[in-house]
Design a protein around this motif. Structure first.
Motif, PDB file in Angstrom:
ATOM      1  N   ALA A 178      -0.375   2.268 -24.203  1.00 43.26           N
ATOM      2  CA  ALA A 178       0.993   2.621 -23.821  1.00 43.26           C
ATOM      3  C   ALA A 178       1.706   3.666 -23.066  1.00 43.26           C
ATOM      4  N   GLY A 179       1.323   4.942 -22.986  1.00 46.52           N
ATOM      5  CA  GLY A 179       1.854   5.724 -22.274  1.00 46.52           C
ATOM      6  C   GLY A 179       0.912   6.266 -20.763  1.00 46.52           C
ATOM      7  N   VAL A 180      -0.558   5.698 -21.358  1.00 49.93           N
ATOM      8  CA  VAL A 180      -1.330   6.135 -20.226  1.00 49.93           C
ATOM      9  C   VAL A 180      -1.709   4.969 -19.049  1.00 49.93           C
ATOM     10  N   PHE A 181      -0.695   3.340 -19.203  1.00 47.73           N
ATOM     11  CA  PHE A 181      -0.982   2.316 -17.952  1.00 47.73           C
ATOM     12  C   PHE A 181       0.509   2.746 -17.629  1.00 47.73           C
ATOM     13  N   GLU A 182       0.732   2.097 -16.550  1.00 49.73           N
ATOM     14  CA  GLU A 182       2.408   2.292 -15.962  1.00 49.73           C
ATOM     15  C   GLU A 182       2.414   0.858 -16.336  1.00 49.73           C
ATOM     16  N   GLU A 183       4.524   0.833 -16.374  1.00 45.99           N
ATOM     17  CA  GLU A 183       4.928  -0.650 -16.625  1.00 45.99           C
ATOM     18  C   GLU A 183       4.610  -1.907 -16.830  1.00 45.99           C
ATOM     19  N   ASN A 184       4.011  -2.058 -15.468  1.00 45.41           N
ATOM     20  CA  ASN A 184       3.178  -3.507 -14.818  1.00 45.41           C
ATOM     21  C   ASN A 184       1.565  -3.282 -14.728  1.00 45.41           C
ATOM     22  N   GLN A 185       1.151  -3.122 -16.075  1.00 49.94           N
ATOM     23  CA  GLN A 185      -0.020  -3.180 -16.396  1.00 49.94           C
ATOM     24  C   GLN A 185       0.526  -3.260 -17.783  1.00 49.94           C
ATOM     25  N   LEU A 186       1.187  -3.422 -18.490  1.00 54.28           N
ATOM     26  CA  LEU A 186       1.411  -3.605 -19.654  1.00 54.28           C
ATOM     27  C   LEU A 186       0.091  -4.809 -20.107  1.00 54.28           C
ATOM     28  N   TRP A 187      -0.211  -5.593 -19.528  1.00 52.12           N
ATOM     29  CA  TRP A 187      -1.419  -6.959 -20.370  1.00 52.12           C
ATOM     30  C   TRP A 187      -2.223  -5.587 -20.319  1.00 52.12           C
ATOM     31  N   ILE A 188      -2.627  -4.734 -19.927  1.00 53.55           N
ATOM     32  CA  ILE A 188      -4.124  -4.721 -19.972  1.00 53.55           C
ATOM     33  C   ILE A 188      -3.788  -3.848 -21.364  1.00 53.55           C
ATOM     34  N   VAL A 189      -2.474  -3.093 -21.476  1.00 51.81           N
ATOM     35  CA  VAL A 189      -2.412  -2.754 -23.119  1.00 51.81           C
ATOM     36  C   VAL A 189      -2.281  -3.841 -24.089  1.00 51.81           C
ATOM     37  N   SER A 190      -2.221  -4.610 -24.436  1.00 49.75           N
ATOM     38  CA  SER A 190      -1.610  -6.075 -24.956  1.00 49.75           C
ATOM     39  C   SER A 190      -2.877  -6.476 -25.144  1.00 49.75           C
ATOM     40  N   ALA A 191      -3.619  -6.309 -23.748  1.00 50.79           N
ATOM     41  CA  ALA A 191      -5.277  -7.468 -24.406  1.00 50.79           C
ATOM     42  C   ALA A 191      -6.204  -6.593 -24.391  1.00 50.79           C
ATOM     43  N   LEU A 192      -6.249  -5.122 -25.070  1.00 51.30           N
ATOM     44  CA  LEU A 192      -6.614  -4.034 -25.667  1.00 51.30           C
ATOM     45  C   LEU A 192      -6.300  -3.872 -27.142  1.00 51.30           C
ATOM     46  N   ALA A 193      -5.087  -4.444 -27.517  1.00 46.33           N
ATOM     47  CA  ALA A 193      -4.252  -4.470 -28.598  1.00 46.33           C
ATOM     48  C   ALA A 193      -4.758  -5.835 -29.354  1.00 46.33           C
ATOM     49  N   GLY A 194      -4.768  -6.916 -28.109  1.00 49.69           N
ATOM     50  CA  GLY A 194      -5.478  -8.182 -28.901  1.00 49.69           C
ATOM     51  C   GLY A 194      -6.853  -8.201 -28.954  1.00 49.69           C
ATOM     52  N   VAL A 195      -7.536  -7.080 -28.964  1.00 50.40           N
ATOM     53  CA  VAL A 195      -8.783  -7.339 -29.295  1.00 50.40           C
ATOM     54  C   VAL A 195      -9.115  -6.228 -30.334  1.00 50.40           C
ATOM     55  N   ALA A 196      -8.234  -5.465 -30.174  1.00 48.80           N
ATOM     56  CA  ALA A 196      -8.303  -4.849 -31.455  1.00 48.80           C
ATOM     57  C   ALA A 196      -7.349  -5.289 -32.929  1.00 48.80           C
ATOM     58  N   HIS A 197      -6.940  -6.409 -32.525  1.00 51.89           N
ATOM     59  CA  HIS A 197      -5.456  -6.696 -34.108  1.00 51.89           C
ATOM     60  C   HIS A 197      -6.661  -8.011 -33.979  1.00 51.89           C
ATOM     61  N   ASN A 198      -8.094  -8.533 -33.329  1.00 52.49           N
ATOM     62  CA  ASN A 198      -8.717  -9.553 -33.900  1.00 52.49           C
ATOM     63  C   ASN A 198     -10.106  -8.976 -34.404  1.00 52.49           C
ATOM     64  N   ALA A 199     -10.107  -7.539 -34.005  1.00 47.64           N
ATOM     65  CA  ALA A 199     -11.154  -6.692 -34.991  1.00 47.64           C
ATOM     66  C   ALA A 199     -11.064  -6.919 -36.047  1.00 47.64           C
ATOM     67  N   GLY A 200      -9.907  -6.033 -36.331  1.00 47.93           N
ATOM     68  CA  GLY A 200      -8.996  -5.148 -37.305  1.00 47.93           C
ATOM     69  C   GLY A 200      -9.060  -7.194 -38.456  1.00 47.93           C
ATOM     70  N   GLN A 201      -8.506  -7.976 -37.977  1.00 46.84           N
ATOM     71  CA  GLN A 201      -8.157  -9.378 -39.510  1.00 46.84           C
ATOM     72  C   GLN A 201     -10.586  -9.599 -39.628  1.00 46.84           C
ATOM     73  N   MET A 231      -4.622   3.756  -6.944  1.00 44.75           N
ATOM     74  CA  MET A 231      -5.144   4.246  -8.058  1.00 44.75           C
ATOM     75  C   MET A 231      -4.504   3.254  -9.246  1.00 44.75           C
ATOM     76  N   LYS A 232      -4.127   3.162  -9.358  1.00 45.62           N
ATOM     77  CA  LYS A 232      -3.268   1.931 -10.187  1.00 45.62           C
ATOM     78  C   LYS A 232      -3.424   0.177 -10.029  1.00 45.62           C
ATOM     79  N   LYS A 233      -4.192   0.230  -8.500  1.00 47.86           N
ATOM     80  CA  LYS A 233      -4.153  -1.291  -8.698  1.00 47.86           C
ATOM     81  C   LYS A 233      -6.412  -1.177  -8.966  1.00 47.86           C
ATOM     82  N   ARG A 234      -6.589   0.222  -8.725  1.00 44.55           N
ATOM     83  CA  ARG A 234      -7.607   0.364  -9.039  1.00 44.55           C
ATOM     84  C   ARG A 234      -8.203   0.591 -10.853  1.00 44.55           C
ATOM     85  N   THR A 235      -6.932   0.895 -11.506  1.00 50.36           N
ATOM     86  CA  THR A 235      -7.736   0.869 -12.870  1.00 50.36           C
ATOM     87  C   THR A 235      -7.066  -1.094 -13.206  1.00 50.36           C
ATOM     88  N   SER A 236      -5.870  -1.888 -12.309  1.00 50.00           N
ATOM     89  CA  SER A 236      -6.066  -2.789 -12.551  1.00 50.00           C
ATOM     90  C   SER A 236      -7.236  -3.914 -12.642  1.00 50.00           C
TER      91      SER A 236
END
Lengths: 166, 119
Positions: free
Chosen positions: A96-119, B1-6
Motif C-alpha cells: 500500500a505504501g509503495v504505490f500511489e493513490e491512483n495505483q490502488l488497483w495494483i495493490v488490490s490485484a496483488l492482494a486478490g492473487v494472495a487471497h486466492n493463494a491462501g484460500q 516513473m509512475k506511469k511506467r510502473t502502471s
C-alpha cells in the motif's frame, strides 16, 4: 482524528463490509470454479487502510471475517476466508505504501492473487488432495481480474469521499 | 516513473490472466479414465469410466453432507448436492484428468487419474 470519530467510522465500515459480504454470498457464482468470487468486501478493507490506517483495516477485516462466517457460512467458510483474508491483508500492508493513490488497483490485484493463494492452500489442507492445486492458474487469473475491479472501485470511492471533505 | 510502473504491472497482470486461463484450458484435457472419489482425503470409490456400460448414480453421504455422483461411460459429474453453493454441480461433467471437481463444504474431490498430467 478524535478517538470517538475513529471508533464510529470503524464500526460503520465493518457494518458495510459485513453487509456487502453477506449479500455477495447470496449471489450464485458467475463461473463454475470453486473459490472464484468478486470479493466486494475487499473494497472496504482498502478504503479503511487508506482512510484510517493499516491496524484499523486489519481490525475491520478480522471482525468481518469472523462475523461473516457466522452469518453466512459454515466453519469451513471461516477457515477459507481467514486464510485468504490474512494473506491478502499482509500483501496490502506491504504494497500500500509503495504505490500511489491512483495505483490502488495494483495493490488490490496483488492482494486478490494472495487471497486466492491462501484460500487454495487452505482448501488443499482441508480436502487433503494435492490435485486441487490444478486450480492455481485459473485462481491466479481470477484474483487479478477481481482485484483490479475492486481496486478501481475503491480508488474512485476514495476520490469521491475526499471531494465531500469526509 | 509512475506511469511506467502502471504499464509494467498492467502487462504483468495481463500475462497472468492469459497464461492462467490458457493453462487451465490445456490442463483440463488430460487423458485418463479412472475416476477417484474421495472425501477428506480418503478414497471412497475408484471407477474405470471406460468400462461403464450403463449410467448409474452413487450416493455419497458423510458427516459433512450429501452428494449424488452420476457415473456414465467416459464421464463423471455431481448431479445433486445439499450444499448451499452448488459449485460442484455447475462444474459439469469431468471427462479427462487435470482439473478435479471439488465440493469444498463437503470436502469431496473427484479426480481422474492417469494420462499425461503435464499436458
Amino acid at each position: 482524528m478524535p478517538k470517538t470519530r475513529k471508533l464510529t467510522l470503524m464500526a460503520l465500515l465493518t457494518a458495510i463490509a459485513l453487509t456487502v459480504f453477506v449479500i455477495e454470498n447470496q449471489i450464485p457464482a458467475p463461473v463454475p470454479v470453486p473459490g472464484v468470487k468478486l470479493g466486494l468486501a475487499n473494497i472496504v478493507t482498502l478504503i479503511t487502510m487508506k482512510l484510517l490506517g493499516k491496524r484499523e483495516a486489519g481490525a475491520v477485516l478480522l471482525v468481518r471475517v469472523l462475523m461473516g462466517s457466522m452469518f453466512a457460512g459454515s466453519p469451513s467458510t471461516l477457515l477459507f476466508s481467514a486464510a485468504g483474508g490474512l494473506l491478502a491483508y499482509l500483501v496490502m500492508c506491504l504494497t500500500a505504501g509503495v504505490f500511489e493513490e491512483n495505483q490502488l488497483w495494483i495493490v488490490s490485484a496483488l492482494a486478490g492473487v494472495a487471497h486466492n493463494a491462501g484460500q487454495l492452500a487452505a482448501c488443499v489442507f482441508v480436502v487433503k488432495t494435492p490435485g486441487v492445486f490444478a486450480y492455481a492458474p485459473v485462481l491466479a487469473a481470477s484474483g487479478v481480474i477481481t482485484g483490479v475491479f475492486t481496486g478501481l472501485a475503491a480508488q474512485y470511492l476514495l476520490k469521491a469521499l475526499k471531494k465531500t471533505k469526509f | 516513473m509512475k506511469k511506467r510502473t502502471s504499464i509494467i504491472f498492467g502487462l504483468l497482470f495481463a500475462v497472468i490472466v492469459i497464461g492462467g486461463l490458457l493453462s487451465t484450458f490445456l490442463l483440463g484435457r488430460g487423458e485418463g479414465t479412472v475416476a477417484v472419489i474421495s472425501v477428506d482425503g480418503e478414497v471412497l470409490e475408484r471407477i474405470d469410466l471406460s468400462k461403464v456400460r450403463k449410467p448409474y448414480d452413487i450416493d455419497i453421504s458423510t458427516e459433512y453432507g450429501h452428494n449424488t455422483v452420476h457415473v456414465e461411460k467416459g464421464a463423471i459429474s455431481v448431479s445433486e448436492a445439499d450444499c448451499p453453493d452448488k459449485v460442484c454441480m455447475y462444474q459439469g461433467r469431468l471427462t479427462g484428468s487435470g482439473i478435479p471437481i471439488i465440493c469444498m463444504p463437503h470436502r469431496l474431490v473427484i479426480e481422474i487419474e492417469g494420462g499425461d498430467i503435464d499436458a
